[in-house]
Design a protein around this motif. Structure first.
Motif, PDB file in Angstrom:
ATOM      1  N   ASP A 138       0.542  -1.273  -0.420  1.00 25.77           N
ATOM      2  CA  ASP A 138       0.157   0.093   0.575  1.00 25.77           C
ATOM      3  C   ASP A 138       1.009   1.345   0.320  1.00 25.77           C
ATOM      4  OD1 ASP A 138      -2.534  -1.280   0.133  1.00 25.77           O
ATOM      5  OD2 ASP A 138      -2.001  -1.896   2.507  1.00 25.77           O
ATOM      6  N   PHE A 139       2.119   1.263  -0.048  1.00 27.55           N
ATOM      7  CA  PHE A 139       3.121   2.260   0.323  1.00 27.55           C
ATOM      8  C   PHE A 139       4.121   2.111  -0.652  1.00 27.55           C
ATOM      9  CE2 PHE A 139      -0.191   1.404   4.223  1.00 27.55           C
ATOM     10  CZ  PHE A 139      -0.140   2.981   3.927  1.00 27.55           C
ATOM     11  N   GLN A 140       4.070   0.983  -1.649  1.00 31.94           N
ATOM     12  CA  GLN A 140       5.703   1.052  -2.162  1.00 31.94           C
ATOM     13  C   GLN A 140       5.926   1.879  -2.698  1.00 31.94           C
ATOM     14  OE1 GLN A 140       5.171  -2.733  -3.624  1.00 31.94           O
ATOM     15  NE2 GLN A 140       5.419  -2.392  -5.482  1.00 31.94           N
ATOM     16  N   SER A 141       7.115   2.830  -3.724  1.00 34.00           N
ATOM     17  CA  SER A 141       7.299   3.110  -4.570  1.00 34.00           C
ATOM     18  C   SER A 141       8.110   2.787  -5.855  1.00 34.00           C
ATOM     19  CB  SER A 141       8.782   4.636  -4.083  1.00 34.00           C
ATOM     20  OG  SER A 141       7.977   5.250  -2.708  1.00 34.00           O
ATOM     21  N   ILE A 142       8.049   3.169  -6.872  1.00 33.27           N
ATOM     22  CA  ILE A 142       8.879   2.765  -8.057  1.00 33.27           C
ATOM     23  C   ILE A 142      10.141   3.048  -8.079  1.00 33.27           C
ATOM     24  CG2 ILE A 142       9.046   3.473 -10.295  1.00 33.27           C
ATOM     25  CD1 ILE A 142       6.390   4.831 -11.002  1.00 33.27           C
ATOM     26  N   ARG A 188       8.831  -7.931   1.093  1.00 32.41           N
ATOM     27  CA  ARG A 188       7.883  -8.279  -0.039  1.00 32.41           C
ATOM     28  C   ARG A 188       6.496  -7.533   0.134  1.00 32.41           C
ATOM     29  NH1 ARG A 188      11.156 -12.511   0.710  1.00 32.41           N
ATOM     30  NH2 ARG A 188      11.567 -13.317  -0.611  1.00 32.41           N
ATOM     31  N   LYS A 189       5.420  -7.759  -0.866  1.00 28.03           N
ATOM     32  CA  LYS A 189       4.651  -7.158  -0.891  1.00 28.03           C
ATOM     33  C   LYS A 189       3.543  -7.103   0.241  1.00 28.03           C
ATOM     34  CE  LYS A 189       3.658  -5.597  -5.735  1.00 28.03           C
ATOM     35  NZ  LYS A 189       2.811  -5.298  -7.120  1.00 28.03           N
ATOM     36  N   GLU A 190       3.518  -8.324   0.636  1.00 25.77           N
ATOM     37  CA  GLU A 190       2.482  -8.783   2.070  1.00 25.77           C
ATOM     38  C   GLU A 190       3.200  -8.341   3.014  1.00 25.77           C
ATOM     39  OE1 GLU A 190       3.894 -10.934  -0.629  1.00 25.77           O
ATOM     40  OE2 GLU A 190       2.012 -10.346  -1.608  1.00 25.77           O
ATOM     41  N   ASP A 191       4.548  -7.978   3.154  1.00 26.57           N
ATOM     42  CA  ASP A 191       5.139  -7.841   4.414  1.00 26.57           C
ATOM     43  C   ASP A 191       5.103  -6.260   5.238  1.00 26.57           C
ATOM     44  OD1 ASP A 191       7.003  -9.653   4.015  1.00 26.57           O
ATOM     45  OD2 ASP A 191       8.839  -8.665   3.438  1.00 26.57           O
ATOM     46  N   PHE A 192       4.717  -6.573   6.482  1.00 29.70           N
ATOM     47  CA  PHE A 192       4.478  -5.204   7.138  1.00 29.70           C
ATOM     48  C   PHE A 192       4.859  -4.335   7.346  1.00 29.70           C
ATOM     49  CE2 PHE A 192       1.715  -9.528   8.623  1.00 29.70           C
ATOM     50  CZ  PHE A 192       0.643  -8.218   8.333  1.00 29.70           C
ATOM     51  N   ILE A 193       5.118  -3.025   7.246  1.00 35.33           N
ATOM     52  CA  ILE A 193       5.673  -1.855   7.478  1.00 35.33           C
ATOM     53  C   ILE A 193       6.418  -1.707   8.176  1.00 35.33           C
ATOM     54  CG2 ILE A 193       5.441   0.440   7.949  1.00 35.33           C
ATOM     55  CD1 ILE A 193       5.379  -0.147   4.661  1.00 35.33           C
ATOM     56  N   GLN A 205      21.036   0.053   9.488  1.00 33.37           N
ATOM     57  CA  GLN A 205      21.330   1.553   8.577  1.00 33.37           C
ATOM     58  C   GLN A 205      21.547   2.069   7.353  1.00 33.37           C
ATOM     59  OE1 GLN A 205      24.955   2.783  11.122  1.00 33.37           O
ATOM     60  NE2 GLN A 205      23.632   1.723  12.960  1.00 33.37           N
ATOM     61  N   ILE A 206      20.442   1.620   6.910  1.00 33.51           N
ATOM     62  CA  ILE A 206      20.145   1.687   5.124  1.00 33.51           C
ATOM     63  C   ILE A 206      18.735   2.646   5.050  1.00 33.51           C
ATOM     64  CG2 ILE A 206      21.379  -0.214   4.085  1.00 33.51           C
ATOM     65  CD1 ILE A 206      18.784  -1.868   4.271  1.00 33.51           C
ATOM     66  N   ASP A 207      18.693   3.073   3.763  1.00 34.71           N
ATOM     67  CA  ASP A 207      18.242   4.171   3.333  1.00 34.71           C
ATOM     68  C   ASP A 207      16.642   3.073   2.647  1.00 34.71           C
ATOM     69  OD1 ASP A 207      19.336   6.060   4.178  1.00 34.71           O
ATOM     70  OD2 ASP A 207      20.270   6.530   2.446  1.00 34.71           O
ATOM     71  N   ALA A 208      16.349   2.273   2.186  1.00 34.36           N
ATOM     72  CA  ALA A 208      15.763   1.660   1.562  1.00 34.36           C
ATOM     73  C   ALA A 208      16.008   0.206   0.937  1.00 34.36           C
ATOM     74  CB  ALA A 208      15.561   2.492  -0.399  1.00 34.36           C
ATOM     75  N   LEU A 209      14.926  -0.327   1.193  1.00 37.68           N
ATOM     76  CA  LEU A 209      14.887  -1.859   0.409  1.00 37.68           C
ATOM     77  C   LEU A 209      14.339  -2.237  -0.557  1.00 37.68           C
ATOM     78  CD1 LEU A 209      13.484  -3.561   3.884  1.00 37.68           C
ATOM     79  CD2 LEU A 209      15.844  -3.332   3.226  1.00 37.68           C
ATOM     80  N   ASP A 235      10.984 -17.671 -10.790  1.00 40.40           N
ATOM     81  CA  ASP A 235      12.586 -19.356 -10.858  1.00 40.40           C
ATOM     82  C   ASP A 235      13.761 -18.363 -11.667  1.00 40.40           C
ATOM     83  OD1 ASP A 235      10.122 -20.206 -11.219  1.00 40.40           O
ATOM     84  OD2 ASP A 235       9.392 -20.521 -13.139  1.00 40.40           O
ATOM     85  N   LYS A 236      14.022 -17.700 -11.579  1.00 42.81           N
ATOM     86  CA  LYS A 236      14.914 -16.338 -11.863  1.00 42.81           C
ATOM     87  C   LYS A 236      15.662 -15.963 -10.792  1.00 42.81           C
ATOM     88  CE  LYS A 236      14.989 -17.223 -17.555  1.00 42.81           C
ATOM     89  NZ  LYS A 236      14.529 -16.049 -18.116  1.00 42.81           N
ATOM     90  N   GLY A 237      15.213 -15.945  -9.837  1.00 46.34           N
ATOM     91  CA  GLY A 237      15.503 -14.825  -8.866  1.00 46.34           C
ATOM     92  C   GLY A 237      14.734 -13.514  -8.334  1.00 46.34           C
ATOM     93  N   PHE A 238      15.150 -13.069  -7.980  1.00 47.19           N
ATOM     94  CA  PHE A 238      13.833 -12.540  -7.121  1.00 47.19           C
ATOM     95  C   PHE A 238      14.132 -10.727  -8.726  1.00 47.19           C
ATOM     96  CE2 PHE A 238      16.220 -13.259  -3.077  1.00 47.19           C
ATOM     97  CZ  PHE A 238      15.516 -13.776  -2.867  1.00 47.19           C
ATOM     98  N   GLU A 239      13.021 -10.927  -8.293  1.00 47.12           N
ATOM     99  CA  GLU A 239      12.771  -9.262  -9.985  1.00 47.12           C
ATOM    100  C   GLU A 239      12.390  -8.057  -9.082  1.00 47.12           C
ATOM    101  OE1 GLU A 239       8.985  -7.960 -13.190  1.00 47.12           O
ATOM    102  OE2 GLU A 239       9.361 -10.102 -12.460  1.00 47.12           O
ATOM    103  N   VAL A 240      12.352  -7.156  -9.451  1.00 43.25           N
ATOM    104  CA  VAL A 240      12.764  -5.454  -8.806  1.00 43.25           C
ATOM    105  C   VAL A 240      11.181  -5.098  -9.043  1.00 43.25           C
ATOM    106  CG1 VAL A 240      13.236  -3.399  -7.222  1.00 43.25           C
ATOM    107  CG2 VAL A 240      14.863  -5.463  -8.225  1.00 43.25           C
ATOM    108  N   VAL A 241      10.255  -4.245  -7.901  1.00 44.20           N
ATOM    109  CA  VAL A 241       8.838  -4.537  -8.456  1.00 44.20           C
ATOM    110  C   VAL A 241       8.976  -3.241  -7.697  1.00 44.20           C
ATOM    111  CG1 VAL A 241       7.381  -6.645  -8.950  1.00 44.20           C
ATOM    112  CG2 VAL A 241       7.782  -6.056  -6.604  1.00 44.20           C
ATOM    113  N   GLY A 242       8.923  -2.902  -7.205  1.00 43.29           N
ATOM    114  CA  GLY A 242       9.178  -1.507  -5.954  1.00 43.29           C
ATOM    115  C   GLY A 242       9.967  -0.670  -4.757  1.00 43.29           C
ATOM    116  N   ARG A 243       9.856  -0.617  -4.127  1.00 44.43           N
ATOM    117  CA  ARG A 243      11.570  -0.093  -3.166  1.00 44.43           C
ATOM    118  C   ARG A 243      10.679   0.518  -2.338  1.00 44.43           C
ATOM    119  NH1 ARG A 243      13.352   5.794  -4.516  1.00 44.43           N
ATOM    120  NH2 ARG A 243      11.246   6.641  -5.148  1.00 44.43           N
TER     121      ARG A 243
END
Length: 236
Positions: A106-110, A182-187, A198-202, A209-217
């Motif tokens: 509900d809150f992820q960015s592009i 992931r999208k279903e994780d809690f904020i 101590q990071i700025d973004a996830l 099947d090939k790995g992790f596809e980035v769909v947001g941040r």
């Protein structure tokens, strides 16, 4: 690859997040009539809306907005054919309950991503033009292979290295040393990761099947916006 031309990053520390959290808590205030309704329900619950209105010498229609606010805010619970119950929760508890239910989707960015063979120089330009603090690095299949932060690029810029000739995969943080969500994780879980690591973004990822596809941040800016929205009652 550019996914967003207008995204904003704010370098915010844990103390500032906590300060804003306390400010949000302090904004949960009730008017005099809502306080009276709460007291009536505390002493007489379960009680119907009609009986509450009678005790206040008001009509049911007049009380409807107040009852709706108290119910949506979590102070009261309404049950059909029974009436209203007092939940017994404080404003702080209600806010905590609300925060715990918020999800990443509900809150992820592009996301802003670059190919792993892009030069460090081009990565710096992309970070500047996109106005972000983190770049996600992908391979030919658009699968996440690394992350680039401001610190990574700053370290690479120090010295006499030829930045246009150095590919980002040389300096990036690689899998499996990348924290993802992931999208279903809690904020709240994501917020803890941002503070602990101590990071700025996830990166928000989708398993393939090939790995992790980035769909947001999810970034610290997203977290700040959530708290501001809560303080302005935009999130129910």
């Amino acid at each position: 690859m550019r996914y967003n031309m207008m995204s904003y990053e704010i370098d915010i520390h844990k103390v500032r997040i906590r300060s804003l959290y306390l400010k949000v808590v302090s904004t949960i205030e009730l008017n005099k009539r809502q306080e009276q309704i709460l007291q009536i329900v505390k002493e007489n619950g379960p009680i119907t809306g009609e009986h509450i209105a009678d005790r206040l010498n008001l009509t049911r229609a007049t009380l409807r907005p107040d009852l709706a606010i108290l119910t949506m805010s979590g102070f009261l619970e309404a049950r059909p054919r029974v009436g209203y119950f007092f939940t017994g929760k404080t404003g702080t508890q209600l806010l905590a309950d609300k925060l715990k239910k918020l999800q990443v989707k509900d809150f992820q960015s592009i996301p802003v991503v670059i190919h792993e063979n892009v030069s460090v120089y081009d990565a710096i330009c992309t970070m500047f033009l996109e106005d972000v603090g983190t770049l996600f690095v992908v391979d030919d299949h658009s699968i996440l292979t690394g992350v680039l932060s401001r610190k990574d690029l700053l370290r690479a810029s120090i010295g006499k290295q030829e930045l246009p000739s150095i590919p980002v995969h040389i300096i990036m943080t690689r899998m499996p040393n990348i924290t993802v969500c992931r999208k279903e994780d809690f904020i709240m879980d994501v917020a803890k990761h941002l503070i602990e690591k101590q990071i700025d973004a996830l990166p928000v990822i989708k398993d393939t099947d090939k790995g992790f596809e980035v769909v947001g941040r999810i970034t610290k800016t997203n977290m700040t916006k959530i708290l501001v929205s809560l303080s302005e009652n935009e999130i129910i």
